[in-house]
Design an enzyme around this catalytic site. Structure first.
Site, mmCIF file in Angstrom:
data_model
loop_
_atom_site.group_PDB
_atom_site.id
_atom_site.type_symbol
_atom_site.label_atom_id
_atom_site.label_comp_id
_atom_site.label_asym_id
_atom_site.label_seq_id
_atom_site.Cartn_x
_atom_site.Cartn_y
_atom_site.Cartn_z
ATOM 1 N N ARG A 190 58.340 35.930 32.277
ATOM 2 C CA ARG A 190 56.947 36.423 32.263
ATOM 3 C C ARG A 190 56.152 35.587 31.256
ATOM 4 N NH1 ARG A 190 54.311 38.540 35.803
ATOM 5 N NH2 ARG A 190 55.766 40.267 36.094
ATOM 6 N N GLN A 231 58.712 37.720 45.811
ATOM 7 C CA GLN A 231 57.364 37.197 45.529
ATOM 8 C C GLN A 231 57.451 35.870 44.791
ATOM 9 O OE1 GLN A 231 53.618 39.090 44.946
ATOM 10 N NE2 GLN A 231 53.853 38.954 42.699
ATOM 11 N N ARG A 289 61.420 29.669 40.691
ATOM 12 C CA ARG A 289 61.347 30.213 39.322
ATOM 13 C C ARG A 289 62.522 31.139 38.992
ATOM 14 N NH1 ARG A 289 56.779 35.009 39.203
ATOM 15 N NH2 ARG A 289 57.705 36.295 40.853
ATOM 16 N N HIS A 309 52.133 28.514 37.754
ATOM 17 C CA HIS A 309 51.580 29.813 37.367
ATOM 18 C C HIS A 309 51.354 29.873 35.846
ATOM 19 C CE1 HIS A 309 51.104 34.158 37.347
ATOM 20 N NE2 HIS A 309 51.264 34.213 38.630
ATOM 21 N N ASP A 322 42.044 38.810 40.034
ATOM 22 C CA ASP A 322 43.153 38.213 40.798
ATOM 23 C C ASP A 322 42.528 37.485 41.975
ATOM 24 O OD1 ASP A 322 46.377 39.517 41.959
ATOM 25 O OD2 ASP A 322 45.502 37.489 41.903
ATOM 26 N N GLU A 361 45.848 28.975 37.490
ATOM 27 C CA GLU A 361 47.033 28.471 38.178
ATOM 28 C C GLU A 361 46.655 27.498 39.298
ATOM 29 O OE1 GLU A 361 48.621 32.095 39.781
ATOM 30 O OE2 GLU A 361 48.049 33.217 37.988
HETATM 31 O O1 TA6 Z 1 49.091 34.555 40.644
HETATM 32 C C1 TA6 Z 1 48.594 35.866 40.627
HETATM 33 C C2 TA6 Z 1 49.672 36.803 41.141
HETATM 34 O O2 TA6 Z 1 50.007 36.502 42.480
HETATM 35 C C3 TA6 Z 1 49.189 38.244 40.975
HETATM 36 O O3 TA6 Z 1 48.854 38.815 42.223
HETATM 37 C C4 TA6 Z 1 50.364 38.928 40.297
HETATM 38 O O4 TA6 Z 1 51.289 39.401 41.260
HETATM 39 C C5 TA6 Z 1 50.912 37.761 39.472
HETATM 40 O O5 TA6 Z 1 50.866 36.653 40.367
HETATM 41 C C6 TA6 Z 1 52.267 37.991 38.847
HETATM 42 O O6 TA6 Z 1 53.250 38.006 39.840
HETATM 43 P P1 TA6 Z 1 54.790 38.234 39.378
HETATM 44 O O7 TA6 Z 1 55.597 38.152 40.644
HETATM 45 O O8 TA6 Z 1 55.113 37.144 38.391
HETATM 46 O O9 TA6 Z 1 54.816 39.592 38.711
#
Ligand code: TA6
Length: 282
Positions: free
Chosen positions: A55, A75, A80, A153, A198, A257
């Site tokens: 994070r 996601q 990563r 990111h 966002d 990002e």
């Molecule tokens: O880049 C923005 C985003 O896609 C937000 O929607 C939020 O989900 C953030 O990334 C963090 O995502 P993560 O999977 O690292 O918690």
């Protein structure tokens, strides 16, 4: 020694005193010190044992951004969440450049089932006295065309997000994930944060400026090969919902990002794609 690996973290040091640390987990940049100041944000609750994406710093998003219903990957994809190989020092003069690699055969069975392409990723990290350059190369080693998203990111550390502004996004179309993905046009010269933000800004200019406070401190972003730019701050409620993020930490970070996420990057068999960013402190 300009670059040293210890406990799965590679530390680069520059004669000027600048330094960068890269975790082999995700090839995640987890620290960038320039002009005696830490420029990146890593949550005090970040999980650093390889069980979850880190994070903070500069997590590398590949091959998907967000989630995709037809691709059973977590996601932001697997880059990563994978251990990368450290490929050593490339140059060591007025810049220090190192390389990291990730190949398809390093993925888990589940990841390969979800995304079965043959590929090779190479990630270079280059440090100078006042800049940090992170570039990704994607080689399609498959017999057919590959499509992917990718994004850096980047979490910038700030003293107070209320003083922060991002310049260069005016007139761009953006998808607002806080408003169910509704698209709008940015009307402001300076994008600021006073609540959850966002936004996926499409076809952003290659030069952006992040004013990290209202005393004139800036970080300049020069992106290459990356079409879009995401601006994110979770604000109060989303911050509370993240176990690896302190409830009050939204005051001390902003994500700007660079990535190619609004559309798939199409890469033909045998072809190579590259893109990345150079961050410079002023
Ligand atoms: O880049 C923005 C985003 O896609 C937000 O929607 C939020 O989900 C953030 O990334 C963090 O995502 P993560 O999977 O690292 O918690």
């Amino acid at each position: 020694m300009p670059a040293q690996e210890e406990n799965k973290v590679v530390t680069l040091t520059h004669a000027s005193g600048s330094s960068v640390k890269v975790s082999l987990f995700g090839a995640t940049v987890i620290s960038w010190i320039a002009k005696d100041e830490e420029r990146l944000f890593v949550s005090q609750n970040a999980i650093l044992d390889g069980s979850k994406a880190i994070r903070g710093g500069i997590p590398l998003v590949f091959p998907i951004f967000g989630t995709k219903s037809h691709i059973a990957l977590p996601q932001h994809g697997f880059a990563r969440n994978s251990y990368w190989d450290y490929l050593g020092v490339l140059t060591d003069n007025d810049e220090v450049k190192v390389r990291f690699g990730l190949k398809d055969n390093q993925l888990t069975k589940e990841q390969r089932q979800a995304w079965s392409h043959s590929f090779r990723l190479t990630y270079t990290v280059t440090l100078t006295a006042t800049s940090l350059k992170t570039f990704l190369t994607v080689k399609n080693e498959d017999s057919d065309t590959m499509e992917f998203n990718t994004l850096l990111h980047t979490y910038f550390r700030v003293k107070d997000v209320a003083q922060v502004s991002v310049l260069g996004l005016k007139s761009l179309t953006f998808a607002d994930k806080v408003a169910n993905g509704e698209t709008s046009i940015e009307s402001r010269d300076a994008v600021t944060v006073a609540g959850e933000v966002d936004r996926v800004y499409q076809n952003a200019p290659d030069h952006l400026q992040v004013n990290t406070d209202n005393q004139g401190h800036q970080i300049l972003i020069h992106k290459e090969g990356m079409k879009d730019t995401v601006v994110w701050n979770p604000w109060i409620e989303k911050a509370k919902g993240m176990g690896d993020f302190g409830d009050e930490e939204y005051h001390n970070m902003i994500c700007v990002e660079v990535g190619s996420v609004a559309q798939w990057v199409q890469l033909k068999s045998g072809q190579t794609w590259q893109g990345g960013q150079t961050l410079a402190v002023v």
